[in-house]
Design an enzyme around this catalytic site. Structure first.
Site, PDB file in Angstrom:
ATOM      1  N   CYS A 224       9.355   6.169 -16.129  1.00  0.00           N
ATOM      2  CA  CYS A 224       9.058   4.795 -15.711  1.00  0.00           C
ATOM      3  C   CYS A 224      10.330   3.941 -15.721  1.00  0.00           C
ATOM      4  O   CYS A 224      11.163   4.087 -14.828  1.00  0.00           O
ATOM      5  CB  CYS A 224       7.944   4.202 -16.574  1.00  0.00           C
ATOM      6  SG  CYS A 224       7.153   2.762 -15.822  1.00  0.00           S
TER       7      CYS A 224
ATOM      8  N   HIS B 143       3.973   8.116 -17.265  1.00  0.00           N
ATOM      9  CA  HIS B 143       4.156   8.205 -18.722  1.00  0.00           C
ATOM     10  C   HIS B 143       3.461   9.449 -19.291  1.00  0.00           C
ATOM     11  O   HIS B 143       2.325   9.350 -19.776  1.00  0.00           O
ATOM     12  CB  HIS B 143       3.550   6.970 -19.399  1.00  0.00           C
ATOM     13  CG  HIS B 143       4.241   5.689 -19.119  1.00  0.00           C
ATOM     14  ND1 HIS B 143       5.183   5.147 -19.967  1.00  0.00           N
ATOM     15  CD2 HIS B 143       4.140   4.828 -18.078  1.00  0.00           C
ATOM     16  CE1 HIS B 143       5.623   4.002 -19.463  1.00  0.00           C
ATOM     17  NE2 HIS B 143       5.008   3.784 -18.322  1.00  0.00           N
TER      18      HIS B 143
ATOM     19  N   GLU C 179       3.943  10.880 -22.033  1.00  0.00           N
ATOM     20  CA  GLU C 179       3.808  10.761 -23.491  1.00  0.00           C
ATOM     21  C   GLU C 179       2.499  10.077 -23.890  1.00  0.00           C
ATOM     22  O   GLU C 179       2.124  10.098 -25.062  1.00  0.00           O
ATOM     23  CB  GLU C 179       5.011  10.010 -24.081  1.00  0.00           C
ATOM     24  CG  GLU C 179       5.044   8.512 -23.848  1.00  0.00           C
ATOM     25  CD  GLU C 179       5.446   8.094 -22.443  1.00  0.00           C
ATOM     26  OE1 GLU C 179       5.482   6.873 -22.193  1.00  0.00           O
ATOM     27  OE2 GLU C 179       5.721   8.968 -21.594  1.00  0.00           O
TER      28      GLU C 179
END
Length: 200
Positions: free
Chosen positions: A81, A180, A182
């Site tokens: 990002c 993202h 994660e």
């Protein structure tokens, strides 16, 4: 064989989540804020957050030149990002004083998918990552509008209004995604980067 040591640039953004995902994917992961800490890692993650803020903090913490040098020397770096924006050679809709690391020959459009309220999720197939398409989470995300000859497009949105938009790229040891990983619990992309750092 010792696991690769991977730092997460810990100036702003979702640092803790990346450290946890990298650790679960087999890396010795740690936050990095200072040049001396950067010297001790085999690879670096630039997390999502606010790209203009990260750009300013990189200078305040005197990290710009050390990171530029490590990128030039071939250190693997993964930007998600805002991290994708920081790795781009050209940023559209950014601030005039915004400076990144210009590691990947690409043009990205900042906040391309819209504001926070326009955040969405979509399937993305990643070249080199086996299994089902990635469940990608986009939050005020950029997309890639142009790639240079040395850049491999490894992921595009497969459906919906953002279909065919480029959201994952790789150039040599540099990797970037608009989304993202994660935040999803799917460790495949982190494992891909850990292996990249191991072989580099």
């Amino acid at each position: 064989m010792n696991p690769p040591t991977i730092g997460v640039l810990a100036l702003q953004g979702d640092v803790r989540e990346h450290v946890a995902a990298l650790t679960a994917a087999g890396a010795d992961a740690r936050p990095v804020r200072r040049p001396g800490e950067l010297d001790a890692v085999d690879g670096l993650v630039i997390p999502g957050g606010e790209s203009t803020t990260i750009s300013k903090l990189v200078d305040i913490f005197e990290m710009r030149e050390p990171i530029d040098k490590r990128i030039a020397d071939g250190m693997p770096v993964y930007g998600s990002c805002a991290g994708m924006i920081m790795l781009a050679t050209e940023v559209l809709d950014g601030r005039v004083d915004q400076r990144g690391f210009a590691g990947i020959d690409m043009t990205v459009r900042r906040n391309a998918f819209g504001r926070q309220v326009d955040s969405f999720e979509a399937p993305v197939e990643i070249t080199g990552v086996t299994g089902e398409p990635f469940h990608a989470v986009f939050i005020r995300a950029p997309w890639v509008e142009r790639v240079g000859a040395g850049v491999e497009v490894i992921g595009t949105v497969t459906g919906g209004p953002a279909a065919e938009r480029i959201v994952a790229v790789r150039q040599g040891n540099l990797l970037a995604t608009s989304f993202h990983p994660e935040l999803t619990g799917d460790l495949r992309l982190h494992a891909y980067f850990v292996e990249l750092a191991r072989t580099a």
